[in-house]
Design a protein around this motif. Structure first.
Motif, PDB file in Angstrom:
ATOM      1  N   GLY A   4     -10.984   5.873  12.947  1.00 16.48           N
ATOM      2  CA  GLY A   4     -10.198   6.793  12.292  1.00 16.48           C
ATOM      3  C   GLY A   4     -10.274   6.246  10.841  1.00 16.48           C
ATOM      4  N   LEU A   5      -9.825   4.771  10.701  1.00 16.30           N
ATOM      5  CA  LEU A   5      -9.566   4.376   9.510  1.00 16.30           C
ATOM      6  C   LEU A   5     -11.057   4.168   8.929  1.00 16.30           C
ATOM      7  N   LEU A   6     -11.912   3.777   9.898  1.00 14.33           N
ATOM      8  CA  LEU A   6     -13.471   3.631   9.177  1.00 14.33           C
ATOM      9  C   LEU A   6     -13.753   4.981   8.550  1.00 14.33           C
ATOM     10  N   ARG A   7     -13.523   6.167   9.430  1.00 15.18           N
ATOM     11  CA  ARG A   7     -14.110   7.396   8.696  1.00 15.18           C
ATOM     12  C   ARG A   7     -13.476   7.611   7.525  1.00 15.18           C
ATOM     13  N   GLN A   8     -12.100   7.517   7.157  1.00 12.45           N
ATOM     14  CA  GLN A   8     -11.454   7.675   6.155  1.00 12.45           C
ATOM     15  C   GLN A   8     -11.615   6.893   4.907  1.00 12.45           C
ATOM     16  N   ARG A   9     -12.208   5.447   5.354  1.00 13.23           N
ATOM     17  CA  ARG A   9     -12.759   4.750   4.419  1.00 13.23           C
ATOM     18  C   ARG A   9     -14.163   5.039   3.785  1.00 13.23           C
ATOM     19  N   LEU A  54     -10.327  17.991  -4.856  1.00 13.12           N
ATOM     20  CA  LEU A  54      -9.119  18.277  -3.560  1.00 13.12           C
ATOM     21  C   LEU A  54      -9.738  17.423  -2.506  1.00 13.12           C
ATOM     22  N   ALA A  55     -10.985  17.378  -2.357  1.00 11.87           N
ATOM     23  CA  ALA A  55     -11.410  16.594  -0.990  1.00 11.87           C
ATOM     24  C   ALA A  55     -11.136  15.091  -1.322  1.00 11.87           C
ATOM     25  N   TRP A  56     -11.370  14.669  -2.551  1.00 14.57           N
ATOM     26  CA  TRP A  56     -10.980  13.462  -2.683  1.00 14.57           C
ATOM     27  C   TRP A  56      -9.629  13.097  -2.623  1.00 14.57           C
ATOM     28  N   PHE A  57      -8.812  13.793  -3.202  1.00 12.18           N
ATOM     29  CA  PHE A  57      -7.201  13.466  -2.775  1.00 12.18           C
ATOM     30  C   PHE A  57      -6.936  13.624  -1.273  1.00 12.18           C
ATOM     31  N   TYR A  58      -7.522  14.316  -0.772  1.00 13.18           N
ATOM     32  CA  TYR A  58      -7.109  14.579   0.764  1.00 13.18           C
ATOM     33  C   TYR A  58      -7.507  13.266   1.485  1.00 13.18           C
ATOM     34  N   PHE A  59      -8.875  12.836   1.059  1.00 11.51           N
ATOM     35  CA  PHE A  59      -9.299  11.600   1.835  1.00 11.51           C
ATOM     36  C   PHE A  59      -8.517  10.330   1.376  1.00 11.51           C
ATOM     37  N   ALA A  60      -8.168  10.270   0.235  1.00  5.48           N
ATOM     38  CA  ALA A  60      -7.452   9.387  -0.486  1.00  5.48           C
ATOM     39  C   ALA A  60      -6.123   9.279   0.306  1.00  5.48           C
ATOM     40  N   PHE A  61      -5.437  10.419   0.536  1.00  6.18           N
ATOM     41  CA  PHE A  61      -4.139  10.508   1.219  1.00  6.18           C
ATOM     42  C   PHE A  61      -4.163  10.137   2.760  1.00  6.18           C
ATOM     43  N   ARG A  62      -5.350  10.608   3.274  1.00  4.78           N
ATOM     44  CA  ARG A  62      -5.563  10.152   4.730  1.00  4.78           C
ATOM     45  C   ARG A  62      -5.968   8.634   4.843  1.00  4.78           C
ATOM     46  N   TYR A  63      -6.501   8.155   3.806  1.00  4.93           N
ATOM     47  CA  TYR A  63      -6.748   6.709   4.125  1.00  4.93           C
ATOM     48  C   TYR A  63      -5.518   5.954   3.703  1.00  4.93           C
ATOM     49  N   TYR A  64      -4.624   6.328   2.982  1.00  2.04           N
ATOM     50  CA  TYR A  64      -3.334   5.786   2.462  1.00  2.04           C
ATOM     51  C   TYR A  64      -2.572   5.789   4.077  1.00  2.04           C
ATOM     52  N   GLN A  65      -2.450   6.955   4.509  1.00  2.00           N
ATOM     53  CA  GLN A  65      -1.729   6.934   5.872  1.00  2.00           C
ATOM     54  C   GLN A  65      -2.118   5.886   7.030  1.00  2.00           C
ATOM     55  N   TYR A  66      -3.573   5.864   7.255  1.00  2.00           N
ATOM     56  CA  TYR A  66      -4.123   4.846   7.880  1.00  2.00           C
ATOM     57  C   TYR A  66      -3.953   3.505   7.621  1.00  2.00           C
ATOM     58  N   PHE A  67      -3.952   3.440   6.372  1.00  2.00           N
ATOM     59  CA  PHE A  67      -3.624   1.952   5.564  1.00  2.00           C
ATOM     60  C   PHE A  67      -2.005   1.543   6.098  1.00  2.00           C
ATOM     61  N   PRO A  73      -0.323  -3.906   8.194  1.00  2.00           N
ATOM     62  CA  PRO A  73       0.252  -4.959   9.308  1.00  2.00           C
ATOM     63  C   PRO A  73      -0.898  -6.054   9.412  1.00  2.00           C
ATOM     64  N   LYS A  74      -2.186  -5.583   9.422  1.00  2.00           N
ATOM     65  CA  LYS A  74      -3.081  -6.522   9.864  1.00  2.00           C
ATOM     66  C   LYS A  74      -3.186  -7.731   8.517  1.00  2.00           C
ATOM     67  N   LEU A  75      -3.223  -6.866   7.289  1.00  2.00           N
ATOM     68  CA  LEU A  75      -3.273  -7.633   6.071  1.00  2.00           C
ATOM     69  C   LEU A  75      -2.227  -8.803   5.975  1.00  2.00           C
ATOM     70  N   TYR A  76      -0.834  -8.049   6.467  1.00  2.00           N
ATOM     71  CA  TYR A  76       0.219  -8.891   6.293  1.00  2.00           C
ATOM     72  C   TYR A  76       0.234 -10.073   7.195  1.00  2.00           C
ATOM     73  N   ALA A  77      -0.415  -9.917   8.371  1.00  2.00           N
ATOM     74  CA  ALA A  77      -0.272 -10.729   9.429  1.00  2.00           C
ATOM     75  C   ALA A  77      -1.487 -11.821   9.136  1.00  2.00           C
ATOM     76  N   ALA A  78      -2.408 -11.441   8.539  1.00  2.00           N
ATOM     77  CA  ALA A  78      -3.406 -12.527   8.318  1.00  2.00           C
ATOM     78  C   ALA A  78      -2.872 -13.442   7.027  1.00  2.00           C
ATOM     79  N   TYR A  79      -2.150 -12.905   6.176  1.00  2.00           N
ATOM     80  CA  TYR A  79      -1.741 -13.704   4.963  1.00  2.00           C
ATOM     81  C   TYR A  79      -0.457 -14.622   5.678  1.00  2.00           C
ATOM     82  N   THR A  80       0.382 -14.118   6.334  1.00  2.00           N
ATOM     83  CA  THR A  80       1.442 -14.951   6.904  1.00  2.00           C
ATOM     84  C   THR A  80       1.066 -16.021   7.863  1.00  2.00           C
ATOM     85  N   ASP A  81       0.028 -15.677   8.671  1.00  2.00           N
ATOM     86  CA  ASP A  81      -0.826 -16.795   9.557  1.00  2.00           C
ATOM     87  C   ASP A  81      -1.249 -17.894   8.820  1.00  2.00           C
ATOM     88  N   LEU A  82      -1.656 -17.354   7.706  1.00  2.00           N
ATOM     89  CA  LEU A  82      -2.581 -18.462   7.017  1.00  2.00           C
ATOM     90  C   LEU A  82      -1.394 -19.233   6.225  1.00  2.00           C
TER      91      LEU A  82
END
Length: 201
Positions: A4-9, A54-67, A73-82
């Motif tokens: 899902g995230l790959l599609r929105q990206r 309209l399509a751009w705003f829709y996909f931007a919002f969908r990507y934000y939700q998936y992010f 969480p994955k970004l924060y985990a990678a940063y704090t682990d390091l």
């Protein structure tokens, strides 16, 4: 990264690239072709621009939700682990300057933050004469985040340069912001120009 995230990206990248091309390629839409059918009369190109935005705003919002659900969480985990990995030796070194016999060796950034920057340790103080057992005392040591500023900056640099998590999750957001700022106005399909033309008519 989920499907899902790959599609929105992918969709966000594609729409952003299209808007960038339309603006900086100075493309003017004067006819429409859809599913092999060419419409000779097409007097309102704003309809295409509005649909694209309209399509751009829709996909931007969908990507934000998936992010928010998956990417952050994955970004924060990678940063704090390091950060933990880099900070732990520094924390141990600073503590043992004051308490040379401290037992702990694995205290990193996350643990100190959880402890509200008060280190909790144990150190050997001697040996019980009767039982022969080692005697231990607890101690606390106040820390400051500023003591780890070099490690924090290095962790950020390392994550940005050497880990794919930033380009996986942050790059689409930066690209979307760039498109929104640069393509908002200054060309035929800009949101500002579309609004002005609609207000006049």
């Amino acid at each position: 990264m989920s499907d899902g995230l790959l599609r929105q990206r992918r969709n966000l990248f594609a729409l952003s690239a299209l808007i960038w091309f339309l603006k900086f390629g100075e493309v003017e839409i004067d006819k429409l072709s859809f599913l092999g059918i060419e419409f000779k009369t097409f007097s309102n190109p704003d309809a295409i621009y509005v649909a694209i935005w309209l399509a751009w705003f829709y996909f931007a919002f969908r990507y934000y939700q998936y992010f928010v659900q998956e990417g952050f969480p994955k970004l924060y985990a990678a940063y704090t682990d390091l950060l933990d990995e880099i900070c732990a030796p520094k924390v141990t070194r600073l503590v043992r300057k004051e308490y040379p016999n401290d037992f702990r060796e694995d205290c990193g950034y996350r643990t100190l933050k959880k402890w509200k920057w008060v280190y909790h340790g144990q150190q050997q103080t001697g040996q019980d004469k009767g039982s022969g057992e080692m005697t231990v005392e607890n101690f606390e040591m106040q820390f400051s985040p500023w003591w780890l500023w070099k490690e924090i900056l290095w962790s950020i640099w390392h994550i940005v340069i050497n880990r794919s998590v930033v380009t996986d999750y942050i790059l689409p957001i930066l690209l979307a912001l760039y498109i929104l700022v640069t393509a908002w106005s200054g060309w035929e399909g800009g949101i500002s120009e579309i609004y002005q033309r609609s207000a006049i008519t």
